[in-house]
Design an enzyme around this catalytic site. Sequence first.
Site, mmCIF file in Angstrom:
data_model
loop_
_atom_site.group_PDB
_atom_site.id
_atom_site.type_symbol
_atom_site.label_atom_id
_atom_site.label_comp_id
_atom_site.label_asym_id
_atom_site.label_seq_id
_atom_site.Cartn_x
_atom_site.Cartn_y
_atom_site.Cartn_z
ATOM 1 N N LYS A 45 9.092 -3.364 -17.406
ATOM 2 C CA LYS A 45 9.556 -2.657 -18.168
ATOM 3 C C LYS A 45 10.740 -1.708 -16.993
ATOM 4 O O LYS A 45 11.511 -0.764 -17.447
ATOM 5 C CB LYS A 45 9.022 -1.489 -18.701
ATOM 6 C CG LYS A 45 7.898 -2.283 -19.803
ATOM 7 C CD LYS A 45 6.894 -1.323 -20.074
ATOM 8 C CE LYS A 45 5.585 -1.899 -20.504
ATOM 9 N NZ LYS A 45 4.183 -1.074 -20.722
ATOM 10 N N GLY A 46 10.262 -1.931 -15.775
ATOM 11 C CA GLY A 46 10.721 -0.832 -14.714
ATOM 12 C C GLY A 46 12.425 -0.915 -14.502
ATOM 13 O O GLY A 46 13.216 0.119 -14.229
ATOM 14 N N ASP A 100 13.284 -3.011 -10.413
ATOM 15 C CA ASP A 100 13.158 -1.464 -9.884
ATOM 16 C C ASP A 100 12.912 -1.227 -8.427
ATOM 17 O O ASP A 100 13.509 -0.653 -7.852
ATOM 18 C CB ASP A 100 12.128 -0.880 -10.718
ATOM 19 C CG ASP A 100 10.870 -1.504 -10.992
ATOM 20 O OD1 ASP A 100 10.570 -2.684 -10.003
ATOM 21 O OD2 ASP A 100 9.700 -1.085 -11.468
ATOM 22 N N ASP A 103 8.495 -5.067 -3.318
ATOM 23 C CA ASP A 103 7.539 -4.711 -2.436
ATOM 24 C C ASP A 103 7.212 -5.805 -1.738
ATOM 25 O O ASP A 103 7.908 -5.983 -0.592
ATOM 26 C CB ASP A 103 6.557 -4.164 -3.537
ATOM 27 C CG ASP A 103 5.339 -3.400 -2.781
ATOM 28 O OD1 ASP A 103 5.468 -2.777 -1.817
ATOM 29 O OD2 ASP A 103 4.136 -3.433 -3.318
ATOM 30 N N LYS A 131 11.224 -1.696 -0.441
ATOM 31 C CA LYS A 131 10.314 -1.414 0.673
ATOM 32 C C LYS A 131 10.107 -2.456 1.587
ATOM 33 O O LYS A 131 9.193 -3.212 1.466
ATOM 34 C CB LYS A 131 8.956 -1.004 -0.019
ATOM 35 C CG LYS A 131 8.720 0.239 -0.616
ATOM 36 C CD LYS A 131 7.197 0.323 -0.901
ATOM 37 C CE LYS A 131 6.681 1.120 -2.013
ATOM 38 N NZ LYS A 131 5.460 1.036 -2.579
ATOM 39 N N PHE A 152 4.129 5.160 -2.257
ATOM 40 C CA PHE A 152 4.208 5.023 -3.733
ATOM 41 C C PHE A 152 5.085 5.974 -4.472
ATOM 42 O O PHE A 152 4.880 7.239 -4.408
ATOM 43 C CB PHE A 152 2.894 4.845 -4.329
ATOM 44 C CG PHE A 152 2.592 4.363 -5.734
ATOM 45 C CD1 PHE A 152 2.600 2.999 -5.757
ATOM 46 C CD2 PHE A 152 2.822 5.207 -6.754
ATOM 47 C CE1 PHE A 152 2.544 2.281 -6.867
ATOM 48 C CE2 PHE A 152 2.600 4.536 -8.017
ATOM 49 C CZ PHE A 152 2.671 3.119 -8.252
ATOM 50 N N ASP A 159 6.674 3.362 -12.603
ATOM 51 C CA ASP A 159 5.603 4.083 -12.981
ATOM 52 C C ASP A 159 4.151 4.233 -12.382
ATOM 53 O O ASP A 159 4.223 3.586 -11.357
ATOM 54 C CB ASP A 159 5.057 3.397 -14.330
ATOM 55 C CG ASP A 159 4.423 1.863 -13.857
ATOM 56 O OD1 ASP A 159 5.082 1.191 -13.401
ATOM 57 O OD2 ASP A 159 3.118 1.781 -14.391
ATOM 58 N N ARG A 165 7.835 6.973 -15.957
ATOM 59 C CA ARG A 165 9.280 5.974 -16.109
ATOM 60 C C ARG A 165 10.322 6.805 -16.612
ATOM 61 O O ARG A 165 11.474 6.485 -16.048
ATOM 62 C CB ARG A 165 8.933 4.842 -16.977
ATOM 63 C CG ARG A 165 7.804 4.023 -16.629
ATOM 64 C CD ARG A 165 8.106 2.592 -17.481
ATOM 65 N NE ARG A 165 6.726 1.728 -17.294
ATOM 66 C CZ ARG A 165 6.647 0.883 -16.475
ATOM 67 N NH1 ARG A 165 7.582 0.618 -15.571
ATOM 68 N NH2 ARG A 165 5.631 0.197 -16.433
#
Length: 182
Positions: A45-46, A100, A103, A131, A152, A159, A165
């Site tokens: 959903k990001g 989004d 990582d 990141k 984070f 989220d 969000r």
Amino acid sequence: MITDDIKEILVSEEQIESMCKTLGKQLSEDYKDSTQPPLVIGLLKGCVPFMTSLIMHMDIQIEIDFMVASSYHGTNSGDVQIKKDLNCSVKDRDIVIVEDIVDTGKTLKTISEILSVRGAKSIVIVTLLDKPERRITDIKPKYVGYQIPNEFVVGFGLDYNERYRNLPFIGVLKEEIYKRGD
Ligand code: IMP
Ligand code: MG
């Protein structure tokens, strides 16, 4: 107010808007001569706020579709699963994946491999945040909004336990929120 839970803003609303404009223009330029409109694939959903803003800054023909992938970080499985697949075929298509944050890169590694096996003509990644310190795969997003340190973050699609969000900026949560555990 949910903004009371934020310790620090890392990327402001204005910075995000300006970055979406820059990336949207760049993508428009890079795909203006494509024979078929690029297929822009959002990872739910990001991706929602970022993709919404980004595609409205693209002034070329595009098509969109969505996938849901889930990852299990911190467990031995370490696998990425597809929870919702695309509605359309990627065969011979130019693919732009919208994420989004990159990582470890595991999610995008898995998805890129799947789309490649399905016959995508080209695959690039556009990510709101990167990141790089956390990377454990060879995934390199071609378009990056902002590189951030190993912290984070929440907001603009990102989220913490499905919340935050809808913040219009990217921020770091106060420690007490994690302690409270809600
Ligand atoms: P990767 O497979 O390790 O690259 O994980 C990418 C996914 O992890 C992102 O799509 C996010 O859902 C989640 N993630 C990684 N870092 C953060 C963060 O700082 N805040 C919120 N979600 C994050
Ligand atoms: Mg995600």
